[in-house]
Design a protein around this motif. Structure first.
Motif, PDB file in Angstrom:
ATOM      1  N   VAL A  56       0.851  -1.193   0.000  1.00  0.00           N
ATOM      2  CA  VAL A  56       0.000   0.000   0.000  1.00  0.00           C
ATOM      3  C   VAL A  56       0.883   1.238   0.000  1.00  0.00           C
ATOM      4  N   SER A  57       0.616   2.134  -0.935  1.00  0.00           N
ATOM      5  CA  SER A  57       1.349   3.397  -1.039  1.00  0.00           C
ATOM      6  C   SER A  57       0.408   4.544  -0.699  1.00  0.00           C
ATOM      7  N   LEU A  58       0.931   5.524   0.034  1.00  0.00           N
ATOM      8  CA  LEU A  58       0.146   6.697   0.424  1.00  0.00           C
ATOM      9  C   LEU A  58       0.714   7.924  -0.275  1.00  0.00           C
ATOM     10  N   GLN A  59      -0.127   8.605  -1.068  1.00  0.00           N
ATOM     11  CA  GLN A  59       0.279   9.830  -1.747  1.00  0.00           C
ATOM     12  C   GLN A  59      -0.625  10.963  -1.267  1.00  0.00           C
ATOM     13  N   ALA A  60      -0.024  11.984  -0.682  1.00  0.00           N
ATOM     14  CA  ALA A  60      -0.807  13.044  -0.062  1.00  0.00           C
ATOM     15  C   ALA A  60      -0.394  14.401  -0.599  1.00  0.00           C
ATOM     16  N   HIS A  61      -1.377  15.305  -0.660  1.00  0.00           N
ATOM     17  CA  HIS A  61      -1.147  16.624  -1.246  1.00  0.00           C
ATOM     18  C   HIS A  61      -1.578  17.724  -0.283  1.00  0.00           C
ATOM     19  N   SER A  62      -0.729  18.751  -0.117  1.00  0.00           N
ATOM     20  CA  SER A  62      -1.060  19.960   0.621  1.00  0.00           C
ATOM     21  C   SER A  62      -1.491  19.630   2.053  1.00  0.00           C
ATOM     22  N   TYR A  63      -2.713  20.014   2.459  1.00  0.00           N
ATOM     23  CA  TYR A  63      -3.179  19.709   3.820  1.00  0.00           C
ATOM     24  C   TYR A  63      -3.350  18.193   4.007  1.00  0.00           C
ATOM     25  N   GLY A  64      -3.481  17.459   2.908  1.00  0.00           N
ATOM     26  CA  GLY A  64      -3.519  16.001   3.002  1.00  0.00           C
ATOM     27  C   GLY A  64      -2.230  15.435   3.564  1.00  0.00           C
ATOM     28  N   THR A  65      -1.104  16.138   3.370  1.00  0.00           N
ATOM     29  CA  THR A  65       0.160  15.693   3.976  1.00  0.00           C
ATOM     30  C   THR A  65       0.135  15.926   5.487  1.00  0.00           C
ATOM     31  N   THR A  66      -0.499  17.018   5.903  1.00  0.00           N
ATOM     32  CA  THR A  66      -0.631  17.322   7.326  1.00  0.00           C
ATOM     33  C   THR A  66      -1.421  16.212   8.016  1.00  0.00           C
ATOM     34  N   LEU A  67      -2.528  15.824   7.394  1.00  0.00           N
ATOM     35  CA  LEU A  67      -3.362  14.744   7.912  1.00  0.00           C
ATOM     36  C   LEU A  67      -2.618  13.409   7.900  1.00  0.00           C
TER      37      LEU A  67
ATOM     38  N   TYR B 132       1.597   7.830  12.458  1.00  0.00           N
ATOM     39  CA  TYR B 132       2.089   7.362  13.761  1.00  0.00           C
ATOM     40  C   TYR B 132       0.958   6.775  14.617  1.00  0.00           C
ATOM     41  N   GLN B 133      -0.267   6.761  14.072  1.00  0.00           N
ATOM     42  CA  GLN B 133      -1.397   6.192  14.801  1.00  0.00           C
ATOM     43  C   GLN B 133      -1.817   4.816  14.284  1.00  0.00           C
ATOM     44  N   SER B 134      -1.476   4.521  13.043  1.00  0.00           N
ATOM     45  CA  SER B 134      -1.967   3.283  12.434  1.00  0.00           C
ATOM     46  C   SER B 134      -1.327   2.055  13.068  1.00  0.00           C
ATOM     47  N   GLN B 135      -1.961   0.922  12.866  1.00  0.00           N
ATOM     48  CA  GLN B 135      -1.468  -0.329  13.424  1.00  0.00           C
ATOM     49  C   GLN B 135      -0.720  -1.166  12.392  1.00  0.00           C
ATOM     50  N   THR B 136      -0.843  -0.827  11.133  1.00  0.00           N
ATOM     51  CA  THR B 136      -0.087  -1.498  10.075  1.00  0.00           C
ATOM     52  C   THR B 136       0.732  -0.466   9.318  1.00  0.00           C
ATOM     53  N   LYS B 137       1.631  -0.950   8.476  1.00  0.00           N
ATOM     54  CA  LYS B 137       2.539  -0.054   7.763  1.00  0.00           C
ATOM     55  C   LYS B 137       2.114   0.154   6.310  1.00  0.00           C
ATOM     56  N   VAL B 138       2.398   1.358   5.814  1.00  0.00           N
ATOM     57  CA  VAL B 138       2.354   1.570   4.369  1.00  0.00           C
ATOM     58  C   VAL B 138       3.751   1.289   3.833  1.00  0.00           C
ATOM     59  N   ASP B 139       3.828   0.941   2.562  1.00  0.00           N
ATOM     60  CA  ASP B 139       5.135   0.640   1.977  1.00  0.00           C
ATOM     61  C   ASP B 139       5.919   1.899   1.661  1.00  0.00           C
ATOM     62  N   ASN B 140       5.224   2.975   1.355  1.00  0.00           N
ATOM     63  CA  ASN B 140       5.897   4.248   1.111  1.00  0.00           C
ATOM     64  C   ASN B 140       4.878   5.364   1.227  1.00  0.00           C
ATOM     65  N   VAL B 141       5.379   6.567   1.440  1.00  0.00           N
ATOM     66  CA  VAL B 141       4.520   7.744   1.469  1.00  0.00           C
ATOM     67  C   VAL B 141       5.191   8.844   0.661  1.00  0.00           C
ATOM     68  N   VAL B 142       4.404   9.526  -0.172  1.00  0.00           N
ATOM     69  CA  VAL B 142       4.886  10.642  -0.979  1.00  0.00           C
ATOM     70  C   VAL B 142       4.099  11.888  -0.571  1.00  0.00           C
ATOM     71  N   LEU B 143       4.816  12.933  -0.184  1.00  0.00           N
ATOM     72  CA  LEU B 143       4.204  14.180   0.274  1.00  0.00           C
ATOM     73  C   LEU B 143       4.405  15.247  -0.795  1.00  0.00           C
ATOM     74  N   TYR B 144       3.306  15.695  -1.413  1.00  0.00           N
ATOM     75  CA  TYR B 144       3.366  16.676  -2.493  1.00  0.00           C
ATOM     76  C   TYR B 144       3.007  18.063  -1.962  1.00  0.00           C
ATOM     77  N   ASP B 145       3.908  19.022  -2.133  1.00  0.00           N
ATOM     78  CA  ASP B 145       3.644  20.433  -1.850  1.00  0.00           C
ATOM     79  C   ASP B 145       2.921  20.597  -0.509  1.00  0.00           C
ATOM     80  N   SER B 146       3.609  20.221   0.547  1.00  0.00           N
ATOM     81  CA  SER B 146       3.005  20.104   1.871  1.00  0.00           C
ATOM     82  C   SER B 146       2.590  21.450   2.466  1.00  0.00           C
ATOM     83  N   ALA B 147       1.474  21.415   3.196  1.00  0.00           N
ATOM     84  CA  ALA B 147       1.042  22.576   3.982  1.00  0.00           C
ATOM     85  C   ALA B 147       1.598  22.507   5.400  1.00  0.00           C
TER      86      ALA B 147
ATOM     87  N   LEU C  38       3.783  20.004   8.612  1.00  0.00           N
ATOM     88  CA  LEU C  38       3.553  18.869   9.501  1.00  0.00           C
ATOM     89  C   LEU C  38       3.621  19.345  10.950  1.00  0.00           C
ATOM     90  N   SER C  39       2.813  18.730  11.799  1.00  0.00           N
ATOM     91  CA  SER C  39       2.815  19.127  13.208  1.00  0.00           C
ATOM     92  C   SER C  39       4.133  18.750  13.861  1.00  0.00           C
TER      93      SER C  39
END
Length: 347
Positions: free
Chosen positions: A125-136, A142-157, A159-160
């Motif tokens: 499973v790959s996670l691709q997030a954009h803008s405020y979607g990267t914030t989310l 860090y809350q999930s119980q399983t892992k994604v294989d990779n994450v791509v953060l596009y034009d981030s708004a 991170l906390s």
């Protein structure tokens, strides 16, 4: 709220999720998000890519432009605030936890929250997030119980600080390659990324560059020529899939894709779509591959022509094999350093 799949989730060996940012909802933007998912799906459709699917996910109530303009940092619903990200993080982590469990080869489905979930990380499973979607997404990781294989953060708004601290402690649920977490990020050029940077600034949230020491890797959204002489567009706009009728700000002079419209970060033909799509298939070596800049080395902005001097190219916007090798050498690259997307990527 909705999740729409391009491709068959049940038979796919690799699943990519796209998490959008501000001002997205089912009524107003599901069409463009499915277009974006389709663009990623088509870019992933390469030899050896396997059966894949791309999910456009609107599983949270995103911040609105109206609330942002009205309240800036002070009110609920603004892109500067964390409330929408924190509320949506549980929905996102639960969704891809469910994907991992149901697509796992381990069919002994556990009770949610019970025991080790390592046995369910064999799904891809790959996670691709954009803008405020990267914030989310950073909150979800860090809350999930399983892992994604990779994450791509596009034009981030942005991170906390909590998410950044968790990343440095190795607590993001992301698989690793060569001891590095598979975290990747990119942004459109600074003068064109006012929207994302405004959200990060107003919310006092650092952007993903701060994760480099934690193993995150960047890739470019600038345009350039690949080893076959094809040109990949730069991202002109903050949006995922722009169709606003504007001429591309920095498009190469001979190349006119998308009928002259400005390109978003996942518009067809862009370098960011190419890199991000390959990453989401698990091709992490592509991050080290380069593109030949269309601008002549050592030259500066020419006020008379209103542009930078460009490399010579054929009238169709392509370089010959001889030009590829010569220009790569002039820009300090070996031919083997270059991206090669093959013939016919641009129709």
């Amino acid at each position: 709220m909705a999740a729409v799949s391009v491709g068959d989730v049940d038979i796919a060996s690799k699943t990519t999720m796209i998490v959008p940012g501000m001002d997205n909802n089912v009524d107003g933007s599901i069409g463009s998000l499915v277009e974006t998912a389709s663009a990623v799906y088509k870019e992933q459709d390469i030899p050896g890519g396997g059966k894949h699917t791309v999910i456009a996910w609107i599983g949270y109530e995103s911040p609105t432009l109206e609330a942002t303009e009205k309240t800036l940092t002070l009110g609920e619903g603004s892109v500067a605030m964390m409330d929408k990200a924190r509320d949506g993080a549980h929905n996102l982590s639960s969704f891809y936890d469910g994907l991992n469990v149901t697509k796992s080869s381990n069919k002994d489905i556990p009770s949610y929250g019970a025991g080790s979930t390592d046995a369910y990380n064999d799904a891809f499973v790959s996670l691709q997030a954009h803008s405020y979607g990267t914030t989310l997404s950073a909150e979800a990781l860090y809350q999930s119980q399983t892992k994604v294989d990779n994450v791509v953060l596009y034009d981030s708004a942005g991170l906390s600080l909590t998410a950044i601290e968790k990343a440095y402690r190795g607590q993001w649920q992301v698989e690793k390659t060569n001891e590095k977490p598979n975290i990747f990020y990119t942004a459109v050029s600074p003068n064109q990324s006012v929207v994302a940077k405004s959200g990060a600034f107003l919310g006092a949230r650092p952007t993903p560059e701060v994760l480099q020491a934690a193993g995150a890797q960047s890739f470019s959204s600038n345009g350039g020529f690949d080893a076959s002489g094809n040109y990949l567009e730069d991202a002109d706009e903050h949006g995922l899939f722009e169709r606003n009728g504007k001429e591309g700000v920095a498009d190469y002079r001979f190349v006119k894709l998308n009928d002259g419209d400005a390109d978003g970060i996942l518009s067809p033909g862009t370098s960011s779509l190419y890199y991000g799509s390959r990453i989401s298939l698990g091709d992490y070596a592509v991050v080290g591959k380069k593109l030949i800049s269309p601008m002549v080395v050592g030259n500066e902005w020419d006020p008379e022509s209103g542009s930078y001097p460009y490399l010579d190219a054929n009238r169709d916007g392509r370089l010959s094999a001889e030009q590829v090798r010569r220009y790569a050498h002039e820009q300090g690259m070996e031919f083997s350093d270059l991206v090669n997307v093959g013939e016919g990527i641009h129709e």
